[in-house]
Design an enzyme around this catalytic site. Structure first.
Site, PDB file in Angstrom:
ATOM      1  CB  THR A 129       0.339   9.234  -2.830  1.00 35.17           C
ATOM      2  OG1 THR A 129      -0.835   9.012  -2.561  1.00 35.17           O
ATOM      3  CG2 THR A 129       1.334   9.160  -2.079  1.00 35.17           C
ATOM      4  CD  GLU A 157      -6.515  -0.992  -6.188  1.00 38.02           C
ATOM      5  OE1 GLU A 157      -6.272  -1.937  -6.669  1.00 38.02           O
ATOM      6  OE2 GLU A 157      -5.103  -0.216  -6.462  1.00 38.02           O
ATOM      7  CG  PHE A 254      -4.090  -3.232   7.828  1.00 33.99           C
ATOM      8  CD1 PHE A 254      -5.548  -3.051   7.683  1.00 33.99           C
ATOM      9  CD2 PHE A 254      -3.365  -2.971   6.733  1.00 33.99           C
ATOM     10  CE1 PHE A 254      -5.906  -2.506   6.262  1.00 33.99           C
ATOM     11  CE2 PHE A 254      -3.660  -2.701   5.754  1.00 33.99           C
ATOM     12  CZ  PHE A 254      -4.793  -2.465   5.290  1.00 33.99           C
ATOM     13  CB  ALA A 257       0.337 -13.467   9.696  1.00 35.52           C
ATOM     14  CB  CYS A 265      -1.141   2.180  -2.301  1.00 36.43           C
ATOM     15  SG  CYS A 265      -2.149   3.267  -3.662  1.00 36.43           S
TER      16      CYS A 265
END
Ligand code: UDX
Length: 441
Positions: A129, A157, A254, A257, A265
């Site tokens: 990256t 991961e 995603f 909370a 990353c």
């Protein structure tokens, strides 16, 4: 004749990529500048915990009984240059000390060593990256007759093997049809299984990676911002996330909370992206990432405050705090910028007696934070605790018996920093259960 592949850098990304390339049927030579890593990998051992990776290596590393023998490791650049038709550069790009920008020294060193030894006609493929614009610069370093392509990696991961063998998309930045053709050959198996193959220029390929990670970080900070509002208004962020997640434009992934994102990353990638945008004169476009970063860091502090409240309000002195989880996410032994360890460390520095337990991250946690207390089991960690903090959502913790734990703690108070435990179960066993962004009872 089948392409011969080399993988430069055998960390997380490189070790997984090398094993996956061997699994796809190629002869692979992996290189690292750290001889100990090469020794380990040559014996079929992985220097980190990643589900399925050691098994995959053992199936291919030369010299291991029953293996395909297609995968070997070396520290010799000459050997790599002579062997490879395609060279994947997989070295890491950490955050620079004291700066937002990313440290390109490993990438630069890899190109510096590779350039003099690559064969005429070989393809060098960057996977690290990097800040946008790096590929254009690095291409200049290669000798005439060798070519560069950029092929960012999106592996998570804990799912690295699966993500590498069955990627949800392949992105390649190329300057020629020949480079595209070679990469189609390398990835023929996943392409055949339906993985989309997106062909683009160098800057776009580099940007896909950083913008994807920025989007994911933004999504997590968005729901954590909603958690703050829920806490102020008496709402329940878990219900809220479920309800907005049914809109498939938003999606439910995603939106968990809690104490926020960490790892090697997301945090460093959003910072490096801001730094690079600044250099390009586009810093305004990414000022929102500053907010994403501060919402995220604020959650760690908030967990410390919840813990302080739970042990009586004014100080941690003389209080025992049990911390379940040290890694930045479950199914990994990675503690880099781990929110869990960060919280544990803050409480320890404020005088609390912290005892940490993690299923896989103990060695790495001890190395990073040798002054924290550690226990060999969850039960050992909570013994005598005034408050229990659940900070990494390992399955093992969801399967704990609240009654058994409650029998050994000083107080039955649990703070769920990942919104992953079942409040009903814990409350029924006599615990005070509190979570982030949810009503107290
Ligand atoms: C990430 C990207 O997902 C991957 O595509 C990229 O290649 C590398 O960076 P990874 O660092 O392995 O992968 O972790 P990820 O699964 O994205 O989780 C990052 C962090 O966010 C973890 O600390 C996790 O606990 C946290 N998280 C994730 C949340 O707090 N809430 C969520 O809803 C999801």
């Amino acid at each position: 004749m089948s392409l011969k592949i080399t993988v430069i850098g055998t960390g997380y990304l490189g070790a997984t990529h090398a094993a996956a390339m061997a699994e796809l049927g190629f002869e692979v030579l992996g290189l690292d500048v750290v001889p100990e890593k090469i020794e380990m990998l040559s014996a079929g051992k992985v220097p980190m915990y990643e589900p399925g990776l050691e098994e995959l290596l053992a199936q291919h590393v030369a010299g291991i009984e029953g293996s395909s023998g297609r995968l070997r490791f070396t520290t010799s650049w000459e050997e790599v240059g002579a062997f490879g038709d395609v060279h994947f550069v997989c070295v890491n790009t950490p955050q620079k000390h004291g700066e937002y920008a990313c440290d390109m020294s490993y990438v630069d060193a890899a190109f510096g060593s590779l350039a003099p030894v690559v064969r005429e006609g070989s393809l060098v493929v960057g996977k690290s990256t990097v800040p946008v614009g790096s590929a254009d610069r690095l291409a200049e370093l290669l000798p005439e007759g060798a070519e560069l392509a950029w092929n960012p990696e999106f592996l998570r991961e804990g799912f690295a093997v699966q993500d590498t063998l069955h990627p949800d998309r392949l992105v390649v930045g190329v300057r020629s049809e020949r480079a595209e053709k070679i990469l189609r050959e390398v990835y023929a198996t996943p392409i055949g299984e339906g993985s989309p193959f997106v062909v683009t220029d160098f800057p776009t390929a580099e940007l896909v990676k950083t913008s994807a990670n920025s989007f994911l970080a933004t999504k997590i900070s968005f729901i954590n911002a909603m958690a703050e509002v829920c806490e102020a208004a008496g709402g329940d962020v878990v219900k809220l996330a479920e309800a907005i997640g049914y809109d498939d434009r938003i999606g439910k992934k995603f939106l968990r909370a809690g104490i926020g994102f960490g790892g090697g990353c997301l945090p460093k990638d959003i910072r490096a992206f801001m730094a690079r945008a600044g250099e390009l004169g586009a810093d305004q476009a990414l000022t929102f990432l500053r907010e994403v970063d501060s919402i995220n860091m604020r959650r760690r502090g908030h967990m410390v405050e919840l813990a302080r409240e739970a042990v009586g309000g004014d100080s941690f002195l003389g209080k025992r705090v049990a911390v379940l989880g040290a890694t930045f996410k479950p199914d990994s032994d990675d503690v880099r910028d781990s929110p869990a360890l960060n919280v544990a460390g803050q409480i320890h520095l404020q005088g609390g007696q912290v005892t940490v337990y993690d299923p896989k991250g103990m060695d790495n946690a001890r190395r990073l934070f040798p002054t924290l207390g550690y226990a060999d089991t969850a039960l050992g960690a909570v013994r005598g605790a005034d408050v229990v903090l659940h900070l990494t959502e390992w399955r093992e913790f969801r399967e704990l018996d609240p009654a058994a734990l409650g029998a050994v703690t000083a107080e039955r108070v649990i703070l769920d920093g990942r919104n992953a435990l079942d409040p009903v179960l814990w409350r029924e066993a006599g615990w005070t259960y509190r979570a982030m962004g949810r009503p107290a009872a």
